[in-house]
Design a protein around this motif. Structure first.
Motif, PDB file in Angstrom:
ATOM      1  N   LEU A 132       6.552 -65.119-104.196  1.00  0.00           N
ATOM      2  CA  LEU A 132       7.647 -65.306-103.241  1.00  0.00           C
ATOM      3  C   LEU A 132       8.572 -64.095-103.194  1.00  0.00           C
ATOM      4  CD1 LEU A 132       8.911 -69.001-103.518  1.00  0.00           C
ATOM      5  CD2 LEU A 132       7.927 -67.852-101.528  1.00  0.00           C
ATOM      6  N   GLY A 133       8.829 -63.494-104.338  1.00  0.00           N
ATOM      7  CA  GLY A 133       9.772 -62.381-104.381  1.00  0.00           C
ATOM      8  C   GLY A 133       9.155 -61.024-104.148  1.00  0.00           C
ATOM      9  N   ALA A 134       7.859 -60.953-103.862  1.00  0.00           N
ATOM     10  CA  ALA A 134       7.191 -59.662-103.712  1.00  0.00           C
ATOM     11  C   ALA A 134       7.795 -58.803-102.596  1.00  0.00           C
ATOM     12  CB  ALA A 134       5.699 -59.875-103.477  1.00  0.00           C
ATOM     13  N   PRO A 135       8.107 -59.376-101.405  1.00  0.00           N
ATOM     14  CA  PRO A 135       8.691 -58.519-100.354  1.00  0.00           C
ATOM     15  C   PRO A 135      10.030 -57.898-100.741  1.00  0.00           C
ATOM     16  CG  PRO A 135       7.853 -60.552 -99.411  1.00  0.00           C
ATOM     17  CD  PRO A 135       7.828 -60.729-100.888  1.00  0.00           C
ATOM     18  N   LEU A 136      10.757 -58.545-101.664  1.00  0.00           N
ATOM     19  CA  LEU A 136      12.053 -58.023-102.072  1.00  0.00           C
ATOM     20  C   LEU A 136      11.932 -56.977-103.170  1.00  0.00           C
ATOM     21  CD1 LEU A 136      13.919 -61.440-102.168  1.00  0.00           C
ATOM     22  CD2 LEU A 136      14.053 -59.706-100.386  1.00  0.00           C
ATOM     23  N   LEU A 137      10.738 -56.802-103.703  1.00  0.00           N
ATOM     24  CA  LEU A 137      10.519 -55.828-104.764  1.00  0.00           C
ATOM     25  C   LEU A 137       9.793 -54.585-104.265  1.00  0.00           C
ATOM     26  CD1 LEU A 137       9.374 -58.292-107.583  1.00  0.00           C
ATOM     27  CD2 LEU A 137      11.610 -57.196-107.353  1.00  0.00           C
ATOM     28  N   GLU A 138       9.731 -54.409-102.972  1.00  0.00           N
ATOM     29  CA  GLU A 138       9.029 -53.260-102.405  1.00  0.00           C
ATOM     30  C   GLU A 138       9.815 -51.988-102.674  1.00  0.00           C
ATOM     31  OE1 GLU A 138       8.439 -54.074 -98.331  1.00  0.00           O
ATOM     32  OE2 GLU A 138       6.817 -55.523 -98.653  1.00  0.00           O
ATOM     33  N   GLY A 139       9.088 -50.920-102.883  1.00  0.00           N
ATOM     34  CA  GLY A 139       9.699 -49.628-103.159  1.00  0.00           C
ATOM     35  C   GLY A 139       8.659 -48.677-103.692  1.00  0.00           C
ATOM     36  N   PRO A 144      14.111 -51.392-108.262  1.00  0.00           N
ATOM     37  CA  PRO A 144      14.810 -51.804-107.046  1.00  0.00           C
ATOM     38  C   PRO A 144      16.004 -52.694-107.386  1.00  0.00           C
ATOM     39  CG  PRO A 144      12.440 -52.157-106.860  1.00  0.00           C
ATOM     40  CD  PRO A 144      12.709 -51.844-108.287  1.00  0.00           C
ATOM     41  N   PRO A 145      17.021 -52.724-106.547  1.00  0.00           N
ATOM     42  CA  PRO A 145      18.204 -53.544-106.855  1.00  0.00           C
ATOM     43  C   PRO A 145      17.870 -55.020-107.062  1.00  0.00           C
ATOM     44  CG  PRO A 145      18.679 -52.007-105.089  1.00  0.00           C
ATOM     45  CD  PRO A 145      17.217 -51.903-105.338  1.00  0.00           C
ATOM     46  N   PHE A 146      16.970 -55.542-106.233  1.00  0.00           N
ATOM     47  CA  PHE A 146      16.667 -56.968-106.357  1.00  0.00           C
ATOM     48  C   PHE A 146      15.911 -57.271-107.645  1.00  0.00           C
ATOM     49  CE2 PHE A 146      13.990 -60.711-105.581  1.00  0.00           C
ATOM     50  CZ  PHE A 146      14.963 -61.618-105.223  1.00  0.00           C
ATOM     51  N   SER A 147      15.244 -56.277-108.239  1.00  0.00           N
ATOM     52  CA  SER A 147      14.471 -56.540-109.453  1.00  0.00           C
ATOM     53  C   SER A 147      15.377 -56.960-110.606  1.00  0.00           C
ATOM     54  CB  SER A 147      13.662 -55.304-109.847  1.00  0.00           C
ATOM     55  OG  SER A 147      14.519 -54.225-110.197  1.00  0.00           O
ATOM     56  N   TYR A 148      16.598 -56.432-110.653  1.00  0.00           N
ATOM     57  CA  TYR A 148      17.514 -56.816-111.728  1.00  0.00           C
ATOM     58  C   TYR A 148      18.029 -58.240-111.530  1.00  0.00           C
ATOM     59  CZ  TYR A 148      17.345 -51.825-112.664  1.00  0.00           C
ATOM     60  OH  TYR A 148      16.910 -50.556-112.949  1.00  0.00           O
ATOM     61  N   ALA A 149      18.301 -58.612-110.279  1.00  0.00           N
ATOM     62  CA  ALA A 149      18.694 -59.998-110.026  1.00  0.00           C
ATOM     63  C   ALA A 149      17.539 -60.954-110.322  1.00  0.00           C
ATOM     64  CB  ALA A 149      19.161 -60.145-108.572  1.00  0.00           C
ATOM     65  N   PHE A 150      16.330 -60.551-109.969  1.00  0.00           N
ATOM     66  CA  PHE A 150      15.155 -61.382-110.244  1.00  0.00           C
ATOM     67  C   PHE A 150      14.947 -61.513-111.753  1.00  0.00           C
ATOM     68  CE2 PHE A 150      10.795 -62.652-110.540  1.00  0.00           C
ATOM     69  CZ  PHE A 150      10.536 -63.367-109.383  1.00  0.00           C
ATOM     70  N   ALA A 151      15.154 -60.414-112.492  1.00  0.00           N
ATOM     71  CA  ALA A 151      14.989 -60.459-113.942  1.00  0.00           C
ATOM     72  C   ALA A 151      16.038 -61.366-114.582  1.00  0.00           C
ATOM     73  CB  ALA A 151      15.085 -59.052-114.521  1.00  0.00           C
ATOM     74  N   ALA A 152      17.265 -61.362-114.061  1.00  0.00           N
ATOM     75  CA  ALA A 152      18.290 -62.264-114.590  1.00  0.00           C
ATOM     76  C   ALA A 152      17.907 -63.721-114.344  1.00  0.00           C
ATOM     77  CB  ALA A 152      19.637 -61.944-113.949  1.00  0.00           C
ATOM     78  N   GLY A 153      17.417 -64.019-113.133  1.00  0.00           N
ATOM     79  CA  GLY A 153      16.944 -65.375-112.861  1.00  0.00           C
ATOM     80  C   GLY A 153      15.760 -65.750-113.735  1.00  0.00           C
ATOM     81  N   LEU A 171       6.892 -65.953 -94.612  1.00  0.00           N
ATOM     82  CA  LEU A 171       8.193 -66.622 -94.679  1.00  0.00           C
ATOM     83  C   LEU A 171       9.317 -65.602 -94.590  1.00  0.00           C
ATOM     84  CD1 LEU A 171       7.544 -69.212 -97.543  1.00  0.00           C
ATOM     85  CD2 LEU A 171       7.512 -69.608 -95.080  1.00  0.00           C
ATOM     86  N   PRO A 172      10.403 -65.935 -93.923  1.00  0.00           N
ATOM     87  CA  PRO A 172      11.563 -65.023 -93.886  1.00  0.00           C
ATOM     88  C   PRO A 172      12.155 -64.839 -95.279  1.00  0.00           C
ATOM     89  CG  PRO A 172      11.724 -66.705 -92.172  1.00  0.00           C
ATOM     90  CD  PRO A 172      10.593 -67.112 -93.071  1.00  0.00           C
ATOM     91  N   VAL A 173      12.817 -63.714 -95.449  1.00  0.00           N
ATOM     92  CA  VAL A 173      13.419 -63.410 -96.748  1.00  0.00           C
ATOM     93  C   VAL A 173      14.452 -64.446 -97.166  1.00  0.00           C
ATOM     94  CG1 VAL A 173      14.841 -61.733 -97.997  1.00  0.00           C
ATOM     95  CG2 VAL A 173      12.928 -60.951 -96.595  1.00  0.00           C
ATOM     96  N   PRO A 174      15.349 -64.915 -96.274  1.00  0.00           N
ATOM     97  CA  PRO A 174      16.317 -65.941 -96.716  1.00  0.00           C
ATOM     98  C   PRO A 174      15.639 -67.217 -97.216  1.00  0.00           C
ATOM     99  CG  PRO A 174      17.046 -64.952 -94.651  1.00  0.00           C
ATOM    100  CD  PRO A 174      15.661 -64.456 -94.898  1.00  0.00           C
TER     101      PRO A 174
END
Length: 513
Positions: free
Chosen positions: A128-135, A205-214, A253-256
């Protein structure tokens, strides 16, 4: 007073005349006199054949009233012990069948499979989080954010193993409240450690740190629910994320929506875990302990009173030692690194990104459910071996047979999961002969290590797995050897050492008490 073992039942042969009969002369010549030893052995056949030592027979003879003088006159032996030894040697062993005993190690297969599924389901969150980890790829050629997530996951796995053992130890002592307080303190601490480890890796990527916290928060919540036996509750919490990941395979699926599904499952897991924790009792216990520390001022009162107070503290009830839980964390670190190298070893050694063997890691994770059930089956088989074996050698053969069957079934399940995952995973490298051998050897390492751990021999298992992880890490850092060959040699050596330890430590009947 104990009567004779071969007395007639009450009422048998009761007549009007109780005087002994007058012997009459025999009209025909008698035959040879019967051997009294044969007669005694026939009468006591059931007791003698079931005895495991001549002293048991001697006790029976003495309880029947046989004195040493009577034994010398009747059987020509010096005393009851000499007579017992001859009877023990004359009558072969024939132990009675104890019958079917209850099996305390019998567990339903569905419960173990459920735990295996729960172990693997969180992996769908990465889908699910793969599109937010692109870079851009990191310096090792891995996808963006991989090192960040791996650092947090590895630290969380080690802490989870240590914390789980300590909480289970409290549960084994019958103190569920203390287990809850341990989880209340340990789960948030582990989440903070996992998050800190992920933040220490730069360049993600910025979202990777939020994902790691979750991810760290989920590991803490899942530890609480699994230790307290709330697997079904955790499965319900993972439902929205799992369903969304399956839809993402067919629909973009959309990102939101993706973020919402991840947050809903995480919030549900954390909320359910908090409900299981004794917040009020834990707070009161913490306040009481802080007050006790504040009131304990050295140098107050007479010397003799301080000595008595120290003696009382030494005699106070203590819980499991922290040092006993550390080997479980070391075992988790070693196996975690071995699984990591199985999936990313070639890429970390400079290979192409397409060489990521993710199906192997998924297969090993899913196989933990059947592995747990087979561990229980081994304990059941060893218990039946204790009941049916007639000698230490016979028990050892039964144990080795049970071990071979359980390990063979586990490796067959692991191979099936690996083949299925490779066929279904897009772009996964093929399972060559070397990859299959490495996967099976690594599975043997994990299952035999868990087997030793279940018998309390966690220190040798942790030492072997940690040494294998260190050896593979050194080979990777120095560039020694081809990655696949190094993995095969390390896994094979570790599997051989653990197999030898299993045969050495578990081949004794006393280890299965």
């Amino acid at each position: 007073m104990s009567g004779s073992l071969w007395l007639k039942p009450p009422g048998a042969g009761n007549g009007a005349d109780t005087l002994p009969a007058i012997p009459r002369p025999r009209r025909e010549s008698p035959g040879p006199a019967a051997d009294p030893m044969d007669e005694l052995a026939e009468r006591l056949d059931g007791f003698i054949s079931a005895a495991v030592h001549p002293d048991e027979i001697a006790a029976i003879l003495e309880s029947d009233g046989m004195t040493d003088e009577y034994i010398r006159l009747t059987y020509g032996r010096h005393d009851s012990f000499g007579l017992a030894e001859e009877l023990y040697a004359r009558v072969p062993r024939a132990f009675p069948d104890p019958g079917a005993a209850p099996d305390p190690w019998k567990v339903p297969l569905t419960a173990c499979l459920l735990r295996g599924v729960i172990f693997a389901l969180p992996g769908l969150a990465y889908l699910l989080g793969a599109p937010l980890l692109e870079g851009p790829q990191d310096r090792l050629g891995l996808p963006a954010g991989t090192l960040t997530l791996l650092a947090g996951a590895l630290i969380g796995w080690v802490w989870d193993q240590t914390l789980s053992h300590r909480a289970y130890s409290w549960l084994g002592m019958g103190d569920r409240a203390a287990a809850g307080r341990t989880l209340l303190v340990g789960a948030p601490a582990g989440s903070l450690l996992g998050t800190a480890a992920a933040l220490a890796v730069p360049g993600g990527p910025p979202f990777s740190y939020a994902f790691a916290a979750g991810q760290a928060l989920y590991v803490g919540a899942a530890t609480v629910l699994l230790v307290l036996g709330r697997e079904r509750v955790l499965l319900v919490a993972l439902g929205p994320m799992a369903v969304g990941a399956l839809f993402a395979l067919f629909v973009d699926l959309p990102v939101p929506v993706r973020v919402t599904l991840l947050v809903v499952s995480l919030a549900a897991a954390c909320t359910l875990a908090v409900r299981e924790l004794p917040l009020a009792d834990g707070t009161r216990a913490a306040v009481h302990r802080i007050r006790g520390w504040a009131a304990r001022r050295p140098g107050k009162g007479p010397v003799r009173w301080r000595m008595l107070r120290g003696a009382e503290e030494e005699l106070a009830a203590r819980g499991p030692r922290l040092g006993d839980s550390v080997p479980y964390g070391v075992f988790g670190l070693g196996t975690g690194l071995l699984v990591l190298y199985a999936a990313l070893g070639e890429v970390l050694a400079g290979g192409p990104a397409e060489a990521v063997a993710a199906p192997s890691a998924v297969a090993l994770t899913l196989s933990m459910g059947p592995a747990e059930w087979l561990l229980h089956r081994f304990r059941s088989g060893s218990l039946s071996g204790l009941q049916g074996a007639r000698s230490p050698g016979a028990f050892r053969q039964r144990m080795l047979g049970t071990l071979a069957r359980c390990l063979a079934v586990y490796l067959a399940v692991l191979l099936l999961l690996g083949l299925t995952g490779t066929l279904l995973w897009p772009g996964a490298p093929g399972l060559t002969g070397v990859r299959v051998a490495t996967l099976l050897l690594l599975g043997a390492v994990m299952w035999t290590g868990l087997l030793l751990q279940s018998f309390g021999a966690v220190r040798p298992a942790a030492a072997v797995c940690a040494s294998a992880a260190v050896a593979q890490s050194l080979a990777l850092l120095t560039g020694l050897g081809q990655p696949r060959a190094v993995q095969l040699v390390v896994a094979g050596t570790a599997a051989a050492v653990l197999a030898a330890l299993v045969c050495l430590l578990l081949g004794r009947a006393t280890a299965h008490r």
